[in-house]
Design a protein around this motif. Sequence first.
Motif, mmCIF file in Angstrom:
data_model
loop_
_atom_site.group_PDB
_atom_site.id
_atom_site.type_symbol
_atom_site.label_atom_id
_atom_site.label_comp_id
_atom_site.label_asym_id
_atom_site.label_seq_id
_atom_site.Cartn_x
_atom_site.Cartn_y
_atom_site.Cartn_z
ATOM 1 N N LEU A 3 40.418 40.372 53.047
ATOM 2 C CA LEU A 3 39.696 39.231 52.490
ATOM 3 C C LEU A 3 38.331 39.655 51.943
ATOM 4 O O LEU A 3 37.871 39.127 50.925
ATOM 5 C CB LEU A 3 39.519 38.149 53.556
ATOM 6 C CG LEU A 3 40.797 37.408 53.973
ATOM 7 C CD1 LEU A 3 40.538 36.551 55.212
ATOM 8 C CD2 LEU A 3 41.324 36.535 52.829
ATOM 9 N N THR A 47 37.648 42.367 50.467
ATOM 10 C CA THR A 47 37.809 43.024 49.164
ATOM 11 C C THR A 47 37.835 42.024 48.017
ATOM 12 O O THR A 47 37.708 42.417 46.849
ATOM 13 C CB THR A 47 39.113 43.855 49.116
ATOM 14 O OG1 THR A 47 40.249 42.985 49.242
ATOM 15 C CG2 THR A 47 39.144 44.906 50.207
ATOM 16 N N GLU A 48 38.001 40.749 48.337
ATOM 17 C CA GLU A 48 38.055 39.723 47.289
ATOM 18 C C GLU A 48 36.678 39.326 46.776
ATOM 19 O O GLU A 48 36.551 38.463 45.916
ATOM 20 C CB GLU A 48 38.777 38.482 47.825
ATOM 21 C CG GLU A 48 40.228 38.727 48.199
ATOM 22 C CD GLU A 48 41.053 39.141 46.999
ATOM 23 O OE1 GLU A 48 40.877 38.556 45.907
ATOM 24 O OE2 GLU A 48 41.871 40.067 47.144
ATOM 25 N N LYS A 49 35.626 39.905 47.345
ATOM 26 C CA LYS A 49 34.255 39.685 46.894
ATOM 27 C C LYS A 49 33.881 38.207 46.901
ATOM 28 O O LYS A 49 33.415 37.634 45.911
ATOM 29 C CB LYS A 49 34.043 40.288 45.495
ATOM 30 C CG LYS A 49 34.327 41.788 45.418
ATOM 31 C CD LYS A 49 33.654 42.425 44.234
ATOM 32 C CE LYS A 49 32.158 42.547 44.417
ATOM 33 N NZ LYS A 49 31.510 43.367 43.356
ATOM 34 N N VAL A 107 37.562 32.422 50.302
ATOM 35 C CA VAL A 107 38.286 33.263 49.350
ATOM 36 C C VAL A 107 39.348 32.456 48.599
ATOM 37 O O VAL A 107 39.441 32.510 47.370
ATOM 38 C CB VAL A 107 38.943 34.462 50.075
ATOM 39 C CG1 VAL A 107 39.910 35.189 49.151
ATOM 40 C CG2 VAL A 107 37.876 35.416 50.593
ATOM 41 N N ARG A 119 39.397 31.427 44.589
ATOM 42 C CA ARG A 119 40.520 31.819 43.735
ATOM 43 C C ARG A 119 41.103 30.598 43.016
ATOM 44 O O ARG A 119 41.403 30.656 41.815
ATOM 45 C CB ARG A 119 41.598 32.510 44.572
ATOM 46 C CG ARG A 119 41.353 33.983 44.819
ATOM 47 C CD ARG A 119 41.202 34.739 43.505
ATOM 48 N NE ARG A 119 41.039 36.161 43.692
ATOM 49 C CZ ARG A 119 42.023 37.058 43.561
ATOM 50 N NH1 ARG A 119 43.246 36.634 43.287
ATOM 51 N NH2 ARG A 119 41.771 38.342 43.708
#
Length: 254
Positions: free
Chosen positions: A128, A130-132, A244, A248
């Motif tokens: 999670l 890594t999703e910035k 996250v 998205r």
Amino acid sequence: MKTFFSSCVIAFSTYSRIPMPQVEWSEKNMRHTLALFPLVGLAVGLIFWVVDGICALLGVGMVLRAALLTAVPVVVTGGIHLDGYCDTVDALSSHASRERKLEILKDSSAGAFAVIWCGVLLLVTFGLMTEKASALTVAAGFILSRSLSALAIEHLPSARSGMGATLKSGSRFPWWVMGLYTAAYLAVVLLWGEPVPGLVALAAAIGFYFMYKRIAMKVFGGFTGDLAGWFLTICELVMLAAVVVTERVMAIWC
């Protein structure tokens, strides 16, 4: 003021690895410890936000950034809440009687399920990260998770003796204090963070709070310090996931 300072020192020395002066663990000095516990989350959140900013400044890659941000809460707290998570996972996975589950919580050794699910927790958290997601919104969640954990300690009975029961008996966390911390969280996410993901994360945290209270009463007959750590750890994961996913969805729709 001296009692307030002593309670703050006890909160930080117990629930973080931030160096603190020595104070006596007396009933008087512990009076405000529960109410000041979320300030540890403020410290974790600030360090989290600073580390993210340094990563951005230095152009650190996505993988290393995610690894560092995943490690921040564990390093700052010394893993005390993660330890409670592992003990509770072992107890829940045992499918034993309530008495046996409470015995497992007191066992300092980690079972197979603790190791497995700790790995899963860290892996999902890393993924999670890594999703910035908005670092400031996620950072504010460290305050909220501890506020809800303290609120549960205030309103749930103790399932057994231990650090959690001692904290509950000597300290209070009234509703108006919860209101102050919630207002602080809302101020951060609405003024400087991501408002919609922040509000969704708040709703997700509150939903998990009521689920936690039900599990604690049904399975254990109340809360323990380990259960409080289990709740806090998963609550932060739930909020991170909420941020996250919401970001998205907003990116797709907008």
